[in-house]
Design a protein around this motif. Structure first.
Motif, PDB file in Angstrom:
ATOM      1  N   SER A  38       0.834  -1.211   0.000  1.00 45.02           N
ATOM      2  CA  SER A  38       0.000   0.000   0.000  1.00 45.02           C
ATOM      3  C   SER A  38       0.868   1.259   0.000  1.00 45.02           C
ATOM      4  N   ASP A  63       2.056   1.724  -3.570  1.00 46.94           N
ATOM      5  CA  ASP A  63       0.985   2.314  -4.376  1.00 46.94           C
ATOM      6  C   ASP A  63       0.796   3.790  -4.063  1.00 46.94           C
ATOM      7  N   GLU A  64       0.831   4.134  -2.776  1.00 48.23           N
ATOM      8  CA  GLU A  64       0.637   5.533  -2.360  1.00 48.23           C
ATOM      9  C   GLU A  64       1.711   6.442  -2.957  1.00 48.23           C
ATOM     10  N   ARG A 103       3.763   5.739  -5.523  1.00 39.78           N
ATOM     11  CA  ARG A 103       3.691   5.684  -6.993  1.00 39.78           C
ATOM     12  C   ARG A 103       2.590   6.618  -7.488  1.00 39.78           C
ATOM     13  N   ASP A 104       1.415   6.564  -6.846  1.00 41.73           N
ATOM     14  CA  ASP A 104       0.307   7.440  -7.242  1.00 41.73           C
ATOM     15  C   ASP A 104       0.677   8.911  -7.071  1.00 41.73           C
ATOM     16  N   ALA A 105       1.358   9.243  -5.976  1.00 37.87           N
ATOM     17  CA  ALA A 105       1.784  10.628  -5.751  1.00 37.87           C
ATOM     18  C   ALA A 105       2.765  11.072  -6.834  1.00 37.87           C
ATOM     19  N   CYS A 106       3.668  10.181  -7.225  1.00 35.49           N
ATOM     20  CA  CYS A 106       4.620  10.483  -8.295  1.00 35.49           C
ATOM     21  C   CYS A 106       3.890  10.693  -9.625  1.00 35.49           C
ATOM     22  N   HIS A 107       2.941   9.822  -9.923  1.00 28.84           N
ATOM     23  CA  HIS A 107       2.170   9.963 -11.161  1.00 28.84           C
ATOM     24  C   HIS A 107       1.390  11.276 -11.175  1.00 28.84           C
ATOM     25  N   ASP A 108       0.803  11.656 -10.043  1.00 31.00           N
ATOM     26  CA  ASP A 108       0.090  12.938  -9.954  1.00 31.00           C
ATOM     27  C   ASP A 108       1.051  14.101 -10.182  1.00 31.00           C
ATOM     28  N   ARG A 163       1.743  14.364 -13.815  1.00 35.95           N
ATOM     29  CA  ARG A 163       0.596  14.962 -14.501  1.00 35.95           C
ATOM     30  C   ARG A 163       0.599  16.481 -14.348  1.00 35.95           C
ATOM     31  N   GLU A 196       0.237  10.789 -20.569  1.00 32.43           N
ATOM     32  CA  GLU A 196      -0.207   9.578 -19.869  1.00 32.43           C
ATOM     33  C   GLU A 196       0.618   8.358 -20.305  1.00 32.43           C
ATOM     34  N   ILE A 207       3.706   8.549 -18.171  1.00 28.49           N
ATOM     35  CA  ILE A 207       3.351   8.242 -16.771  1.00 28.49           C
ATOM     36  C   ILE A 207       3.155   6.741 -16.593  1.00 28.49           C
TER      37      ILE A 207
END
Length: 162
Positions: free
Chosen positions: A135, A138-139, A141-146, A149, A155, A158
């Motif tokens: 988790s 994922d947290e 990785r998601d922050a990096c992807h945001d 962006r 995309e 990303i």
């Protein structure tokens, strides 16, 4: 390049102290906030009394230096990487994303599995704990992807990160 791959952006490479001298501000203070090179230009503009352009990706360090502000800092992560937002990176290149407590190393184009390090228990980043903390992987990785962006990264690029 070493046995960990190209661009091993572990703390010994990406964690660089920033020292700032500002006229009229007492020295010797230390802040633990995450800052990045894009924060320098907005800081200089802020200190000069010039409006910071809305397209600037950085934040003025003035609140951290004892200037005006409510004491909060907007940067929750710091990312160190080759220029991912403008095209393909070098094969095997990695990036790191940290929230100051954890560090996540991601590869490009599925080249490597994510590596996660608990910086309080393992500041040398020698014991990968990604499998024990999916988790947190994922947290971050998601922050990096945001973050990518917000820079205007496609995309496609990303999706290639981690």
């Amino acid at each position: 390049h070493d046995d960990r791959g190209i661009w091993p952006l572990y703390r010994e490479v990406s964690h660089i102290p920033l020292m700032v001298h500002t006229p009229g501000v007492e020295g010797g203070a230390r802040a633990s906030a995450l800052v990045q090179p894009p924060d320098i230009m907005p800081t200089i503009l802020d200190l000069a009394g010039v409006e910071i352009p809305s397209e600037a990706h950085g934040h003025s360090l003035w609140p951290l230096l004892g200037g005006s502000g409510d004491g909060t800092w907007p940067r929750e992560i710091a990312v160190s990487s080759p220029a991912l937002q403008v095209g393909r990176g070098r094969e095997g290149a990695k990036l790191s994303v940290t929230d100051g407590e954890w560090s996540l190393i991601l590869g490009q184009d599925g080249a490597v599995e994510p590596e996660l390090y608990d910086l309080s228990a393992d500041p040398g980043e020698t014991h990968d704990v990604a499998s024990a903390h999916p988790s947190k992987v994922d947290e971050l990785r998601d922050a990096c992807h945001d973050w990518l962006r917000n820079l205007g990264t496609s995309e496609e690029r990303i999706a290639a990160v981690g």
